[in-house]
Design an enzyme around this catalytic site. Structure first.
Site, mmCIF file in Angstrom:
data_model
loop_
_atom_site.group_PDB
_atom_site.id
_atom_site.type_symbol
_atom_site.label_atom_id
_atom_site.label_comp_id
_atom_site.label_asym_id
_atom_site.label_seq_id
_atom_site.Cartn_x
_atom_site.Cartn_y
_atom_site.Cartn_z
ATOM 1 N N ASP A 1 0.863 -1.170 0.000
ATOM 2 C CA ASP A 1 0.000 0.000 0.000
ATOM 3 C C ASP A 1 0.915 1.240 0.000
ATOM 4 O O ASP A 1 2.139 1.136 0.135
ATOM 5 C CB ASP A 1 -0.975 -0.020 1.187
ATOM 6 C CG ASP A 1 -2.210 0.849 0.898
ATOM 7 O OD1 ASP A 1 -2.163 1.675 -0.031
ATOM 8 O OD2 ASP A 1 -3.224 0.709 1.615
HETATM 9 C C1 BGC Z 1 -5.061 3.197 0.214
HETATM 10 C C2 BGC Z 1 -5.286 2.204 -0.891
HETATM 11 C C3 BGC Z 1 -5.165 2.871 -2.235
HETATM 12 C C4 BGC Z 1 -3.816 3.535 -2.329
HETATM 13 C C5 BGC Z 1 -3.557 4.204 -3.665
HETATM 14 C C6 BGC Z 1 -3.809 4.015 -0.003
HETATM 15 O O1 BGC Z 1 -3.694 5.036 0.917
HETATM 16 O O2 BGC Z 1 -4.999 2.527 1.456
HETATM 17 O O3 BGC Z 1 -6.542 1.606 -0.730
HETATM 18 O O4 BGC Z 1 -5.344 1.933 -3.258
HETATM 19 O O5 BGC Z 1 -3.725 4.516 -1.312
HETATM 20 O O6 BGC Z 1 -4.333 5.317 -3.843
#
Ligand code: BGC
Length: 767
Positions: A309
């Site tokens: 993530d």
């Molecule tokens: C979130 C994810 C997301 C990623 C990219 C993160 O902060 O937890 O769910 O896909 O950002 O935007």
């Protein structure tokens, strides 16, 4: 373009990958395990870690292995990096062959421009994989996933995903960071808006539908996207519902509650997974070898890749699991993270880790091959560019129509005293009040992409005006969503007094939900409850329409309002869909995918709980309950009303006794019921099947959903429904950590009905 495409293929692979030959293949752990590494070059050049099984396509692996042999260590590490696309650094990294994936770009011209740098200016010309958060629509904004779960119709998610994949694919995106399939018992957690509620079976059905909707049978098709099941895993268990917080979970709960939707997504062919921000039993999900390697690769035979993530690898340091950036890279890579999003520990420290023997070339090669495999399956080696002339720039009318139909299908009628709803379109005057009554942006919900910006939702006021053109419709906000200002309430009260009926639209703004959107109080924010009481005090008929992204505590609203419709954050056609339901063009048939507590102090409260040794008894103090609240939620899981009524009867379990060995050998138990529309209108019933084990080696929930079917029946119409239960349905997981499904002899009570409180029951005996 054809030439360039050809060049890129020859340049990188030395042979055309028949994209799609295996794409979308369902990963079958048994089948995968039976295969052997067919290409000696692959076996020699890039042997995999012991727990990684051969993939379903050895020919593709062999071609990718040839490419791998031409890559420098820097280029290999570069494939592991995913960066934001809108920076000069991204282009420089792409040129140097130091970039594998990109996030944040959402337009064809920008995507092609950066892709051109990678394909035409880098040494090996390996195309970039462009990902984006296409969660509940791209141009056409659909209801939030929690709302979609309320439809109890996985086709809803499949439709959203297929429309979104077509739109996003036309912009050059090849990968979406969805489905989000975190089961959660925590309504305080803002991210419940992004998932499918509190039940693993329901969430699994949506995980499969959404994965297939994005990927189709072959995600190299221009109108499909590679899926990313997230967040792996147990993120829904964050303590206190506070985002990013600790998760400490037993092995049995991990396997029975949080893992099933991921296993279902992997079985459905999900190309990638994303690691979760939380720790799991003291080990961050980004450094968790048990979940990332033992379970995902070892048990399930996953052959795609795991992306971190956003800065999740660097956060291993903040967690207190890694001493520094190099240690974070080592921990994440050796645990099973393949691509790093935004932080840069892999590319920065990878070489040093190899030199110091803290990372094996074998593992690095494995991560690179996994990423290249997904790129090949996404068709990128054959067609790295998107045809800019075919970029979709606005929602198609048919897709807007689908969004409207789906938004209405997701709505849940919570209360309807005296059949106040549906309203007559012939009503003389309607007052719309409340801060969400004429509000477009918040109806879009938490992960609304480009579409919400360019095509704001139809407001509830607009929807009502369009549906009841002869009525006099007034609007007064009364108050804002948050804040303490009550000065607008008298005007709203005056509007209600002057109208035949009032629609009170209250709830949450989109930014009170989603990532970082945890709340300690899950009642109506601000002074909205005061507004509802003031409207109730007029004594005039009114309907509360809830626009929100989580279960709310609504005891005061429930006591005051004659009718309540849960509309969620309903997307681009939200206002029209609300009007469709309010005026009866659509008979509501959604059901709650999560319990609505009476009070936040009950949280976590969920239908699939254990019985305890002393279940709640109002007449016995020393039982499991609160002294200051009635037992149970305000509205239970699976609950929802209709403008008609249904009777479910004739429950039959065949056979009523069966040997465990027969179930294990593939036999099934049939559970039949009859459902009849006993009311005056056509409508939808959601027939739900729950199990309860009377005794098991691991205590089982008092109910667990193992079947559901949404049916539409005309007045008086009745149909027979048959559910089939297999070993997987009556089995469960224990604490051994091996992933062995336990199917134990004993009595299982089967309940079928219209909610999780169904009382029609028969037992099944396993011998
Ligand atoms: C979130 C994810 C997301 C990623 C990219 C993160 O902060 O937890 O769910 O896909 O950002 O935007």
């Amino acid at each position: 373009m054809a030439d360039l495409t050809r060049r890129s293929v020859l340049k990188t692979l030395g042979a055309t990958v028949v994209a799609g030959a295996t794409a979308g293949a369902v990963v079958d752990p048994a089948g995968a395990a039976a295969g052997a590494v067919a290409d000696p070059a692959v076996a020699g050049a890039a042997p995999r870690p012991d727990l990684t099984r051969p993939t379903s396509d050895p020919a593709l692996d062999a071609r990718l292995a040839r490419l791998l042999r031409r890559m420098t260590v820097d280029e290999k590490l570069g494939q592991l990096q995913q960066s934001l696309g809108n920076s000069a650094d991204a282009a420089a990294a792409a040129r140097a062959g130091l970039l594998g994936g990109v996030l944040g770009l959402d337009a064809a011209a920008a995507i092609n421009a950066l892709q051109r740098v990678a394909v035409e200016e880098s040494r090996l010309g390996i195309p970039l994989l462009f990902g984006f958060d296409v969660i509940h629509g791209f141009l056409t904004t659909f209801p939030i996933p929690l709302a979609q779960a309320a439809s109890f119709d996985p086709e809803v998610a499949a439709t959203d995903a297929a429309v979104a994949a077509r739109e996003a694919g036309s912009a050059g995106l090849r990968w979406t960071f969805a489905p989000m399939i975190d089961v959660s018992h925590e309504p305080r957690w803002g991210r419940v808006a992004e998932g499918y509620g509190e039940d693993p079976y329901l969430a699994s059905a949506f995980a499969v539908a959404k994965t297939r909707g994005y990927q189709g049978g072959d995600y190299s098709a221009p109108d499909r996207l590679a899926a990313c099941a997230k967040h792996y895993v147990a993120y829904g268990g964050v303590e206190g519902g506070r985002d990013y917080n600790t998760v400490d979970v037993s092995e049995q709960r991990l396997r029975n509650l949080y893992l099933p939707p991921f296993r279902a997504a992997v079985r459905a062919g999900a190309a990638t997974l994303m690691a979760a921000f939380n720790t799991i039993n003291g080990v961050p999900a980004h450094g968790n070898r048990h979940t990332l390697t033992d379970v995902l690769r070892g048990e399930w035979g996953f052959d795609g890749f795991v992306v971190s993530d956003y800065t999740g690898v660097a956060e291993l340091i903040t967690h207190g699991a890694a001493a520094d950036g190099a240690d974070a890279a080592r921990l994440a890579l050796t645990a099973g993270v393949d691509m790093e999003m935004v932080s840069t520990e892999f590319v920065t420290h990878g070489k040093r880790l190899l030199a110091e023997g803290r990372l094996s070339m074998r593992r690095l090669d494995d991560a690179v091959l996994r990423i290249l495999r997904v790129k090949a399956r996404a068709g990128l080696f054959d067609r790295p560019y998107v045809d800019e002339s075919r970029e979709i720039t606005a929602p198609a009318p048919a897709d807007r129509a689908a969004a409207r139909r789906i938004a209405a299908r997701c709505m849940v009628l919570l209360k309807n005293t005296g059949a106040l709803l549906p309203l007559s379109t012939g009503v003389g005057s309607i007052a719309v009040v409340g801060p969400l009554g004429d509000n477009a942006p918040d109806l879009a919900g938490t992960w609304a992409a480009k579409g919400a910006r360019l095509f704001p939702p139809v407001t509830i006021l607009e929807g009502i005006r369009a549906t009841a053109p002869a009525a006099r419709v007034t609007y007064a906000a009364g108050c804002a969503v948050t804040g303490t200002d009550e000065s607008g309430i008298p005007a709203a009260v005056a509007a209600a007094r002057a109208a035949d009926v009032t629609v009170v639209a209250v709830g949450e703004s989109a930014d009170l939900t989603g990532e970082g959107g945890s709340r300690s109080d899950i009642g109506l924010p601000g002074v909205q409850a005061t507004l509802v009481s003031a409207i109730a005090a007029t004594g005039r008929p009114f309907v509360v329409v809830l626009v929100n992204g989580r279960p709310l505590t609504l005891a005061g609203v429930d006591a005051a309002a004659p009718a309540i419709l849960e509309a969620w954050h309903p997307g681009v056609e939200g206002g029209n869909a609300v009007a469709d339901v309010l005026f009866g063009a659509v008979n509501p048939g959604g059901r709650l995918p999560a319990s609505f507590p009476r009070d936040v102090g009950q949280v976590p409260i969920y239908y699939n709980h254990e019985n305890t040794g002393r279940p709640a008894d109002p007449n016995n103090r020393d039982t499991s309950k609160y002294l200051d609240l009635p037992d149970g939620p305000l509205y239970p899981f699976g609950y929802g009303l209709s403008y008609t009524t249904f009777a479910i009867s004739d429950l039959a379990v065949r056979p009523a006794r069966i040997a465990v060995a027969r179930l294990r050998a593939g036999a099934q138990v049939e559970v039949g019921v009859r459902v009849r529309n006993t009311g005056p209108r056509a409508g939808d019933e959601v027939v739900q099947l729950y199990l309860r084990h009377r005794a098991a080696s691991v205590v089982q929930p008092v109910r667990r959903l193992r079947g559901f079917r949404r049916v539409t029946l005309d007045p008086g119409q009745q149909i027979a429904i048959t559910f089939r239960l297999a070993a997987d349905d009556v089995g469960f997981y224990g604490n051994s950590g091996t992933g062995e499904l336990l199917v134990e002899p004993g009595v299982i009570d089967i309940f079928v009905g219209g909610s999780s409180t169904a009382d029609l029951t028969q037992s099944l005996v396993l011998t």
